[in-house]
Design an enzyme around this catalytic site. Structure first.
Site, PDB file in Angstrom:
ATOM      1  N   ARG A   1       8.315   3.824  -4.763  1.00 45.99           N
ATOM      2  CA  ARG A   1       8.298   2.846  -3.666  1.00 45.99           C
ATOM      3  C   ARG A   1       7.252   1.773  -3.912  1.00 45.99           C
ATOM      4  O   ARG A   1       7.473   0.594  -3.611  1.00 45.99           O
ATOM      5  CB  ARG A   1       8.062   3.550  -2.331  1.00 45.99           C
ATOM      6  CG  ARG A   1       8.199   2.596  -1.141  1.00 45.99           C
ATOM      7  CD  ARG A   1       8.196   3.338   0.173  1.00 45.99           C
ATOM      8  NE  ARG A   1       6.937   4.033   0.410  1.00 45.99           N
ATOM      9  CZ  ARG A   1       6.709   4.816   1.462  1.00 45.99           C
ATOM     10  NH1 ARG A   1       7.662   5.032   2.358  1.00 45.99           N
ATOM     11  NH2 ARG A   1       5.539   5.414   1.624  1.00 45.99           N
TER      12      ARG A   1
ATOM     13  N   TYR B   1       0.828  -1.198   0.000  1.00 49.57           N
ATOM     14  CA  TYR B   1       0.000   0.000   0.000  1.00 49.57           C
ATOM     15  C   TYR B   1       0.864   1.250   0.000  1.00 49.57           C
ATOM     16  O   TYR B   1       2.068   1.199   0.247  1.00 49.57           O
ATOM     17  CB  TYR B   1      -0.952   0.004   1.192  1.00 49.57           C
ATOM     18  CG  TYR B   1      -0.315   0.367   2.518  1.00 49.57           C
ATOM     19  CD1 TYR B   1      -0.497   1.638   3.073  1.00 49.57           C
ATOM     20  CD2 TYR B   1       0.451  -0.548   3.241  1.00 49.57           C
ATOM     21  CE1 TYR B   1       0.071   1.982   4.295  1.00 49.57           C
ATOM     22  CE2 TYR B   1       1.014  -0.216   4.459  1.00 49.57           C
ATOM     23  CZ  TYR B   1       0.823   1.051   4.977  1.00 49.57           C
ATOM     24  OH  TYR B   1       1.393   1.383   6.183  1.00 49.57           O
TER      25      TYR B   1
ATOM     26  N   LEU C   1      11.120   1.150   7.070  1.00 54.63           N
ATOM     27  CA  LEU C   1      10.544   1.621   5.820  1.00 54.63           C
ATOM     28  C   LEU C   1      11.370   2.786   5.288  1.00 54.63           C
ATOM     29  O   LEU C   1      11.773   3.668   6.048  1.00 54.63           O
ATOM     30  CB  LEU C   1       9.098   2.077   6.047  1.00 54.63           C
ATOM     31  CG  LEU C   1       8.347   2.512   4.794  1.00 54.63           C
ATOM     32  CD1 LEU C   1       8.102   1.324   3.872  1.00 54.63           C
ATOM     33  CD2 LEU C   1       7.027   3.179   5.168  1.00 54.63           C
TER      34      LEU C   1
ATOM     35  N   ARG D   1      -8.971 -20.376  -0.906  1.00 54.31           N
ATOM     36  CA  ARG D   1      -7.845 -20.104  -0.017  1.00 54.31           C
ATOM     37  C   ARG D   1      -6.768 -21.157  -0.215  1.00 54.31           C
ATOM     38  O   ARG D   1      -7.023 -22.357  -0.057  1.00 54.31           O
ATOM     39  CB  ARG D   1      -8.305 -20.088   1.441  1.00 54.31           C
ATOM     40  CG  ARG D   1      -7.198 -19.725   2.429  1.00 54.31           C
ATOM     41  CD  ARG D   1      -7.729 -19.705   3.857  1.00 54.31           C
ATOM     42  NE  ARG D   1      -6.704 -19.257   4.795  1.00 54.31           N
ATOM     43  CZ  ARG D   1      -5.781 -20.037   5.354  1.00 54.31           C
ATOM     44  NH1 ARG D   1      -5.756 -21.343   5.044  1.00 54.31           N
ATOM     45  NH2 ARG D   1      -4.879 -19.552   6.197  1.00 54.31           N
TER      46      ARG D   1
ATOM     47  N   GLU E   1      11.693   2.297  14.389  1.00 55.10           N
ATOM     48  CA  GLU E   1      10.867   3.390  13.874  1.00 55.10           C
ATOM     49  C   GLU E   1       9.620   3.530  14.727  1.00 55.10           C
ATOM     50  O   GLU E   1       9.471   2.858  15.741  1.00 55.10           O
ATOM     51  CB  GLU E   1      10.505   3.141  12.404  1.00 55.10           C
ATOM     52  CG  GLU E   1       9.939   1.776  12.097  1.00 55.10           C
ATOM     53  CD  GLU E   1       9.881   1.491  10.608  1.00 55.10           C
ATOM     54  OE1 GLU E   1      10.016   2.410   9.789  1.00 55.10           O
ATOM     55  OE2 GLU E   1       9.696   0.308  10.253  1.00 55.10           O
TER      56      GLU E   1
ATOM     57  N   LYS F   1       6.466  -2.056   1.844  1.00 55.00           N
ATOM     58  CA  LYS F   1       5.313  -1.440   2.519  1.00 55.00           C
ATOM     59  C   LYS F   1       4.087  -2.344   2.357  1.00 55.00           C
ATOM     60  O   LYS F   1       3.216  -2.102   1.517  1.00 55.00           O
ATOM     61  CB  LYS F   1       5.051  -0.038   1.971  1.00 55.00           C
ATOM     62  CG  LYS F   1       4.142   0.805   2.861  1.00 55.00           C
ATOM     63  CD  LYS F   1       4.110   2.242   2.365  1.00 55.00           C
ATOM     64  CE  LYS F   1       3.153   3.104   3.181  1.00 55.00           C
ATOM     65  NZ  LYS F   1       3.616   3.312   4.563  1.00 55.00           N
TER      66      LYS F   1
END
Length: 285
Positions: A52, A33, A205, A101, A180, A148
């Site tokens: 990114r 995302y 990140l 699944r 972070e 991310k």
């Protein structure tokens, strides 16, 4: 009025946006995302977020269903349709849906792309004037934080603990060193006015706002050290702050109930925030 969202090539009202229960983003958090700030109806640091996103999707082998130019057009259309002046655009790209699944997946699966807007006050956030309080918390996330992904449960749980303790966020600790924030990069300013932040690696990140702040700090002739630091060093810092796409820069005034500096937002943090916003507005797309 309902927001207009983007889902796999269509602009539709949010109540009609449906994703399969077999989508791997839902079942496995098999997704990446981005969140891009919007100021004055324009995108902030768009090219950095696009780069990114492309890197994250490549690292996981998720296909990009649109080009960078098409993505820009989609975001601009969302801004227009939702009359967004200030806030952000959330983008999520999942590996897609194979009908059931299964841990394994095929290489030709078609991805799912979702975008929606969020209106919020960014420039005049009260957190800028008051600063935020954070607590330290063990970092239990996976070891590819440079990608991310939507695997955010550890961060959600840590932030929940922080809020219950009367703090706004967490600073995560691994092997004795700060990694972070719950959803941000973190910085301290030493008593000697040295700006310290953890170096880029798979452990954090690679923040788009962080990259812009590093350039601005150099232009301000600030001494910068990209190195590991402990929470104890942070306690003794002159200033502390965080950065992210929608906070820009928020000063940290207390860590684990210990005041940082004089317990008020620091001059360097506030100066970097002001210059970042001014520069971002000039370069907005």
């Amino acid at each position: 009025m309902e927001r207009i969202v983007y889902l796999n090539g269509e602009f539709i009202v949010e109540s009609e946006a449906k994703v399969s229960v077999f989508d791997r983003g839902f079942l496995f958090a098999d997704a990446v995302y981005e969140v891009t700030a919007v100021l004055g109806g324009k995108l902030i640091d768009h090219q950095g977020h696009l780069a990114r996103l492309e890197r994250s999707s490549k690292e996981l082998g998720i296909k990009m269903p649109v080009t960078g130019d098409q993505l820009m057009d989609i975001q601009r259309e969302l801004i227009k349709r939702n009359d967004l002046v200030e806030g952000g655009i959330y983008l999520q790209l999942t590996r897609g849906d194979e009908g059931d699944r299964d841990f394994s997946y095929s290489d030709d699966i078609e991805p799912t792309l979702v975008l929606f807007t969020q209106a919020r006050s960014l420039i005049n956030s009260p957190k800028t004037q008051s600063g935020i309080k954070v607590i330290s918390f063990d970092d239990i996330r996976w070891r590819r934080r440079d990608i991310k992904t939507t695997s955010l449960l550890p961060a959600c749980m840590a932030k929940h603990v922080a809020h219950a303790a009367g703090a706004e966020d967490v600073w995560l600790i691994e092997d004795g060193f700060v990694t972070e924030g719950g959803s941000s990069n973190v910085y301290i300013v030493t008593q000697g006015n040295v700006l310290v932040t953890r170096p880029l690696s798979n452990d954090i990140l690679h923040g788009i706002t962080r990259a812009s702040l590093m350039k601005l700090a150099q232009e301000l002739n600030l001494t910068i050290e990209e190195r590991l630091f402990t929470i104890e060093e942070a306690y003794d810092a002159k200033e502390a702050f965080i950065s992210s796409a929608t906070t820009f820069v928020w000063p940290v005034v207390a860590i684990d109930d210990k005041p940082i500096g004089n317990g008020k937002p620091g001059d360097i943090a506030l100066k970097l925030r002001d210059i970042y916003i001014k520069t971002a507005l000039e370069l907005a797309e």
